[in-house]
Design an enzyme around this catalytic site. Structure first.
Site, PDB file in Angstrom:
ATOM      1  N   SER A   1       0.865  -1.178   0.000  1.00 36.76           N
ATOM      2  CA  SER A   1       0.000   0.000   0.000  1.00 36.76           C
ATOM      3  C   SER A   1       0.897   1.222   0.000  1.00 36.76           C
ATOM      4  CB  SER A   1      -0.876   0.008   1.256  1.00 36.76           C
ATOM      5  OG  SER A   1      -1.502   1.258   1.465  1.00 36.76           O
TER       6      SER A   1
ATOM      7  N   TYR B   1      -2.458  -1.587  10.170  1.00 37.51           N
ATOM      8  CA  TYR B   1      -2.473  -1.734   8.712  1.00 37.51           C
ATOM      9  C   TYR B   1      -1.107  -1.381   8.130  1.00 37.51           C
ATOM     10  CZ  TYR B   1      -4.062  -1.235   3.884  1.00 37.51           C
ATOM     11  OH  TYR B   1      -4.202  -1.366   2.524  1.00 37.51           O
TER      12      TYR B   1
END
Length: 310
Positions: free
Chosen positions: A144, A157
């Site tokens: 990401s 995350y």
């Protein structure tokens, strides 16, 4: 890996969002696609698109944390289409948003199980099959933008996505000298249903007693932005992934708007290097430890240009 025609792609988390966008792009470029996902309804819905467009595809229900099931899925994929050439470790979840110290142990176990262990499971189970047939291939794992630049209130995350990026950089180093490449895919905002699908696949034993909802926007924060101008479509990021595979990119990024943030982070790291004379003897010793102080794998990344698809 420039020629994708007739090759086989195995894509986890491939039934919706980014994963489905990648699967569609692979199919459009002539690949046979195996779509693996933990949600049967999503698999059934995704399969309709491939059938309507006469693209060869196989769907397999798979929890990427279940290693025996993963082995069976790999066997099923090979039985259906033959040798696997491209592995896309895309399955991922979100959990524990908010201050890191307020996340639960259940949040941690859930997100690490899918986002890190699930990626390693794919590498351990699929990659040896790719190397064995010797026809070449590629491994892409979805990290990401949050795996390169920290995002506040998303500690769990970001932790998992930083791990994925590091895993792929190391894998690319280990695969030098073979005809198999590896990429860390670090997209910016993409239209997907990550939060919703994460809740769907979260095991009962890892659910929190009370799930927190995101707080509402603060008063006076103004109108919400036009998300269509900010979020990229799964189909476009899918094309970017395919381009990265064909180019052999180490990093596959999507949004040029994050360049300043990447520069700021890396310059911060450089400023943390002590400004003092080098210990030449120590440097020479460290050089004997392979890529410990300088990894030439980073030199393989060339400049990516503008989109080259229709």
């Amino acid at each position: 890996m420039e020629n994708l025609q007739g090759k086989v792609a195995f894509i986890t988390g491939g039934a919706s969002g980014i994963g489905l966008g990648i699967a569609k792009a692979c199919a459009k470029h002539g690949m046979k696609v195996v779509v693996a996902d933990a949600r049967q309804e999503a698999l059934d819905e995704a399969l309709k698109w491939f059938k309507e467009n006469n693209y060869p595809a196989r769907t397999i229900k798979l929890d990427v944390t279940d290693r025996p099931a993963y082995e069976r899925a790999a066997d099923e994929a090979e039985a259906a289409f033959g040798k696997i050439h491209v592995l896309i470790n895309n399955a991922g979840v979100a959990a524990g948003s908010g201050p890191m110290q307020e996340a639960s142990f259940k949040d941690w176990d859930f997100i690490v199980g899918v986002n890190i262990t699930g990626v390693f499971n794919g590498i351990k189970i699929i990659l040896p099959r790719i190397l064995k047939h010797g026809e070449g291939g590629h491994v892409v794992s979805t990290a990401s933008k949050g795996g390169l630049i920290t995002v506040g209130m998303s500690g769990l995350y970001c932790t998992t996505k930083y791990a994925v990026a590091g895993m792929m950089e190391t894998l690319a180093t280990d695969l030098q000298g073979t005809n198999v490449g590896a990429s860390a895919f670090c997209p910016g905002p993409v239209t997907s249903n990550l939060g919703f699908s994460s809740a769907q696949v979260r095991p009962a034993g890892l659910k929190n007693d009370s799930e927190k909802l995101p707080p509402p926007p603060p008063p006076g924060s103004g109108p919400m932005p036009d998300w269509s101008k900010i979020f990229m479509s799964p189909e476009e990021v899918g094309e970017r992934v395919v381009r990265g595979i064909r180019r052999g990119d180490l990093f596959i990024l999507t949004h040029p708007e994050f360049r300043e943030g990447l520069i700021a982070r890396n310059e911060a790291i450089l400023r943390a290097v002590p400004d003092e004379p080098l210990n030449v003897e120590r440097k020479n010793v460290l050089k004997t430890f392979g890529s410990l102080i300088y990894n030439p794998v980073y030199d393989t990344q060339t400049q990516v240009g503008p989109p080259d698809w229709e």
